[in-house]
Design a protein around this motif. Structure first.
Motif, PDB file in Angstrom:
ATOM      1  N   LEU A  22     -70.859  33.262  34.457  1.00 20.39           N
ATOM      2  CA  LEU A  22     -71.547  32.275  34.478  1.00 20.39           C
ATOM      3  C   LEU A  22     -71.584  31.331  33.531  1.00 20.39           C
ATOM      4  N   ASP A  23     -71.849  30.496  33.739  1.00 21.94           N
ATOM      5  CA  ASP A  23     -72.559  29.861  31.958  1.00 21.94           C
ATOM      6  C   ASP A  23     -73.793  30.179  31.833  1.00 21.94           C
ATOM      7  N   ASN A  24     -74.294  29.382  30.821  1.00 23.27           N
ATOM      8  CA  ASN A  24     -75.268  29.997  29.817  1.00 23.27           C
ATOM      9  C   ASN A  24     -76.430  29.262  30.564  1.00 23.27           C
ATOM     10  N   ALA A  25     -77.064  28.604  31.614  1.00 20.82           N
ATOM     11  CA  ALA A  25     -77.404  27.978  32.202  1.00 20.82           C
ATOM     12  C   ALA A  25     -79.352  28.804  31.916  1.00 20.82           C
ATOM     13  N   ARG A  26     -80.179  27.834  31.940  1.00 23.03           N
ATOM     14  CA  ARG A  26     -81.905  28.605  31.782  1.00 23.03           C
ATOM     15  C   ARG A  26     -81.869  29.616  33.064  1.00 23.03           C
ATOM     16  N   ILE A  27     -81.540  29.355  34.310  1.00 18.85           N
ATOM     17  CA  ILE A  27     -82.022  29.582  35.104  1.00 18.85           C
ATOM     18  C   ILE A  27     -81.243  31.369  35.030  1.00 18.85           C
ATOM     19  N   HIS A  28     -80.287  31.469  34.181  1.00 21.07           N
ATOM     20  CA  HIS A  28     -79.178  32.519  34.507  1.00 21.07           C
ATOM     21  C   HIS A  28     -79.934  34.003  33.676  1.00 21.07           C
ATOM     22  N   PRO A  50     -68.332  31.541  27.129  1.00 22.85           N
ATOM     23  CA  PRO A  50     -69.121  30.273  25.995  1.00 22.85           C
ATOM     24  C   PRO A  50     -69.687  28.960  26.364  1.00 22.85           C
ATOM     25  N   PRO A  51     -70.564  28.402  25.802  1.00 20.82           N
ATOM     26  CA  PRO A  51     -70.949  26.752  26.033  1.00 20.82           C
ATOM     27  C   PRO A  51     -69.447  26.171  26.157  1.00 20.82           C
ATOM     28  N   TYR A  52     -69.231  25.029  27.115  1.00 23.72           N
ATOM     29  CA  TYR A  52     -68.704  23.660  27.681  1.00 23.72           C
ATOM     30  C   TYR A  52     -67.110  24.758  27.724  1.00 23.72           C
ATOM     31  N   SER A  53     -67.473  25.816  28.390  1.00 23.52           N
ATOM     32  CA  SER A  53     -65.499  25.975  28.548  1.00 23.52           C
ATOM     33  C   SER A  53     -65.563  26.739  30.511  1.00 23.52           C
ATOM     34  N   PRO A  54     -66.021  25.010  30.920  1.00 22.50           N
ATOM     35  CA  PRO A  54     -66.383  25.632  32.684  1.00 22.50           C
ATOM     36  C   PRO A  54     -64.979  25.792  32.445  1.00 22.50           C
ATOM     37  N   GLN A  55     -63.846  25.830  32.586  1.00 21.89           N
ATOM     38  CA  GLN A  55     -62.526  25.803  32.447  1.00 21.89           C
ATOM     39  C   GLN A  55     -62.100  27.350  32.619  1.00 21.89           C
ATOM     40  N   LEU A  56     -63.510  27.835  32.279  1.00 19.90           N
ATOM     41  CA  LEU A  56     -62.666  29.205  32.538  1.00 19.90           C
ATOM     42  C   LEU A  56     -63.361  30.374  33.930  1.00 19.90           C
ATOM     43  N   ASN A  57     -63.997  29.495  33.943  1.00 20.46           N
ATOM     44  CA  ASN A  57     -64.726  29.898  35.693  1.00 20.46           C
ATOM     45  C   ASN A  57     -64.067  29.924  36.372  1.00 20.46           C
ATOM     46  N   PRO A  58     -63.499  30.116  37.873  1.00 17.14           N
ATOM     47  CA  PRO A  58     -62.820  29.562  38.826  1.00 17.14           C
ATOM     48  C   PRO A  58     -63.981  29.236  39.643  1.00 17.14           C
TER      49      PRO A  58
END
Length: 154
Positions: free
Chosen positions: A68-74, A96-104
Motif C-alpha cells: 500500500l501507499d501511505n494514503a490516510r484511508i489506509h 515509501p512516499p513517491y514510489s508507486p513503481q514498487l507496487n505491482p
C-alpha cells in the motif's frame, strides 16, 4: 462541450465533465494472477474497509499481504480496529512516499487506464463504470496475461 482553438480551426470536443470518475480498489495474487477488484462510489476509509472484508471472504484461511501507499484511508482508525480484530490475517507493507513503481498493482491501473480511459469519450459516469466492468470481466479470464503485464510471470 469544450471548444478548442488551434490557429484558425475550431473543434468542439465532447466532455462529460471534470469530476466524473469511478473509484476502484484492487489486489492481485502474484502467484496465480487472480484479481480482486472492487468498484466503489468513493475512495475513503469505509470503502477501503469494505474491500478488506471482500479480500478476507475470498481468502478466509490465508495470510493476505497487501502493498500500500501511505494514503490516510489506509491508516484510519476503523481500518486499524478491523486489522486488530483480524489478528494474523493481514500483513500490510507500506511503500515509501513517491514510489508507486514498487507496487505491482500500479501496472494493472496503467493497463486499465490505457484500455478503458485513454482517448475514449465516456458520456457519463455509468458509461465509465460499464467499461471498467467489461475490463474486470476480461482480466478475470486472463490470469496469465495479468501476471505477464505485472512482471510476475515465470
Amino acid at each position: 462541450m469544450r471548444t478548442i482553438v488551434f490557429g484558425e480551426v475550431k473543434w468542439k470536443v465532447p466532455t462529460c465533465g471534470h469530476h466524473a470518475h469511478v473509484s476502484v480498489f484492487g489486489a492481485v495474487n502474484v502467484l496465480n494472477g487472480d484479481t480482486v477488484l472492487h468498484r466503489a462510489v468513493a475512495a475513503n476509509a469505509t470503502t477501503f474497509l469494505d474491500f478488506l472484508k471482500i479480500l478476507k471472504s475470498r481468502y478466509p484461511d490465508q495470510l493476505i499481504v497487501l502493498v500500500l501507499d501511505n494514503a490516510r484511508i489506509h491508516h484510519a482508525k476503523m481500518v486499524r480496529d478491523f486489522l486488530r480484530q483480524e489478528g494474523e490475517s493481514f500483513h500490510l507493507i507500506f511503500l515509501p512516499p513517491y514510489s508507486p513503481q514498487l507496487n505491482p498493482i500500479e501496472r494493472l491501473w496503467k493497463w486499465l487506464k490505457d484500455a478503458v480511459i485513454a482517448n475514449v469519450f465516456h458520456k457519463d459516469q455509468m458509461d465509465i463504470d460499464q467499461a471498467i466492468a467489461r475490463f474486470m470481466e476480461y482480466i478475470d479470464q486472463q490470469p496469465e496475461e495479468v501476471l505477464r503485464r505485472l512482471g510476475c510471470a515465470a
